[in-house]
Design an enzyme around this catalytic site. Sequence first.
Site, PDB file in Angstrom:
ATOM      1  N   ALA A 102       0.816  -1.220   0.000  1.00 11.76           N
ATOM      2  CA  ALA A 102       0.000   0.000   0.000  1.00 11.76           C
ATOM      3  C   ALA A 102       0.849   1.270   0.000  1.00 11.76           C
ATOM      4  O   ALA A 102       0.352   2.349   0.225  1.00 11.76           O
ATOM      5  CB  ALA A 102      -0.930  -0.008   1.204  1.00 11.76           C
ATOM      6  N   LEU A 104       3.207   1.995   2.148  1.00  2.60           N
ATOM      7  CA  LEU A 104       3.544   2.452   3.501  1.00  2.60           C
ATOM      8  C   LEU A 104       4.807   1.764   4.040  1.00  2.60           C
ATOM      9  O   LEU A 104       5.081   1.818   5.237  1.00  2.60           O
ATOM     10  CB  LEU A 104       2.372   2.221   4.455  1.00  2.60           C
ATOM     11  N   GLY A 105       5.547   1.125   3.160  1.00  2.00           N
ATOM     12  CA  GLY A 105       6.850   0.589   3.559  1.00  2.00           C
ATOM     13  C   GLY A 105       6.779  -0.677   4.395  1.00  2.00           C
ATOM     14  O   GLY A 105       7.703  -0.952   5.166  1.00  2.00           O
ATOM     15  N   SER A 106       5.708  -1.467   4.245  1.00  2.00           N
ATOM     16  CA  SER A 106       5.575  -2.646   5.105  1.00  2.00           C
ATOM     17  C   SER A 106       6.729  -3.625   4.915  1.00  2.00           C
ATOM     18  O   SER A 106       7.266  -4.154   5.898  1.00  2.00           O
ATOM     19  CB  SER A 106       4.241  -3.350   4.852  1.00  2.00           C
ATOM     20  N   ALA A 109       9.871  -2.326   6.613  1.00  2.00           N
ATOM     21  CA  ALA A 109       9.743  -2.310   8.074  1.00  2.00           C
ATOM     22  C   ALA A 109       9.867  -3.721   8.651  1.00  2.00           C
ATOM     23  O   ALA A 109      10.520  -3.927   9.690  1.00  2.00           O
ATOM     24  CB  ALA A 109       8.415  -1.679   8.489  1.00  2.00           C
ATOM     25  N   ASP A 150      12.754   3.581   0.895  1.00  2.00           N
ATOM     26  CA  ASP A 150      11.910   2.936   1.908  1.00  2.00           C
ATOM     27  C   ASP A 150      12.747   2.443   3.085  1.00  2.00           C
ATOM     28  O   ASP A 150      12.471   2.766   4.244  1.00  2.00           O
ATOM     29  CB  ASP A 150      11.158   1.730   1.308  1.00  2.00           C
TER      30      ASP A 150
END
Length: 313
Positions: A102, A104-106, A109, A150
């Site tokens: 999405a 959001l850098g999942s 992370a 990211d």
Amino acid sequence: MPAFTASAPGKIILFGEHAVVYGQPAIAVPVHDVQARAIVQPRPGGEGIRLIASDISMKQALADLPLDDAIALAVRLTQEAIGVKELPACTLVVSSTIPLAAGLGSGAAVSVAIIRALAGFLGHPLPDETVNQLAFEVEKIHHGTPSGIDNTVVTFGRPVYFVKDQPIEILEIPISFTLVIGDTGVSSPTVETVTYVREAFQAQPDLYQSYFDLCGKLAWNARQQLNRRRNTSLGPLMNDNHDVLVRMGVSSPELDTLVAAAREAGALGAKLSGGGRGGNMVALVEPDRAEEIALALTDAGAANTIITTVGRP
Ligand code: PMV
């Protein structure tokens, strides 16, 4: 060996996605309201690493994962960086509140949390620079040809002014600002839009180079405005960046709807964020209007919204 826990925040790109892959500057900020977490626990009497990632319904021996699996690669790279031949029997529990695919850098992370937790568990915490490098290697699985933005913002957990292959520049935010992030609910793997832009650039190099240059100028200008404490000036720059991304062909009807809804509800500016064609958009808002604008996004079809403050004390 005691258990070790580590976490890493999500991120959102404010300026320069896609153009950053071609050497232009970009600005990204951490989103601490969502997090990935990894816990490594000893498993006395067991063998190898057992992986539990309930969010993606994964519960299995790490050895059974393919070699190019992102989690397996993060573990292997950490092991190599520390120089440990055999890992003690342990359980690796991975969880995340960051929406997948999405923007959001999942992926980054999760990698950073695993690398830190495993290194800590083995008694060899790694410096942020090394964590960042290892996470970048894993990003290649997610993105193909990642710029590195990211993993950098997620590792350092600070706003960055990022230029590919240049030393990291942490962006000081003298006055905090508020963002509302709206999720289209449409999953859009970054590798697909990055590949699309590469092919479009090959087909029309001059046109796409002009788009990249424009995005780079907007990011540069945004940094100047932030340094001069003129946060509200970011709004029109975000609008301009969205327009360029639309022309580049990476927006979508859902993203355009949410961007328009945010602006109509009084946002200072709004744009898609990340790879595009789905995922999230981001709006700059006056703090006291944030709830109202988040509600307008939900009414316009957002699957989820996040209100976050950047540069909070
Ligand atoms: O992970 P996303 O969707 O936020 O995309 C990262 C930004 C891109 O510029 C599209 C790709 C990259 O590697 O910089």
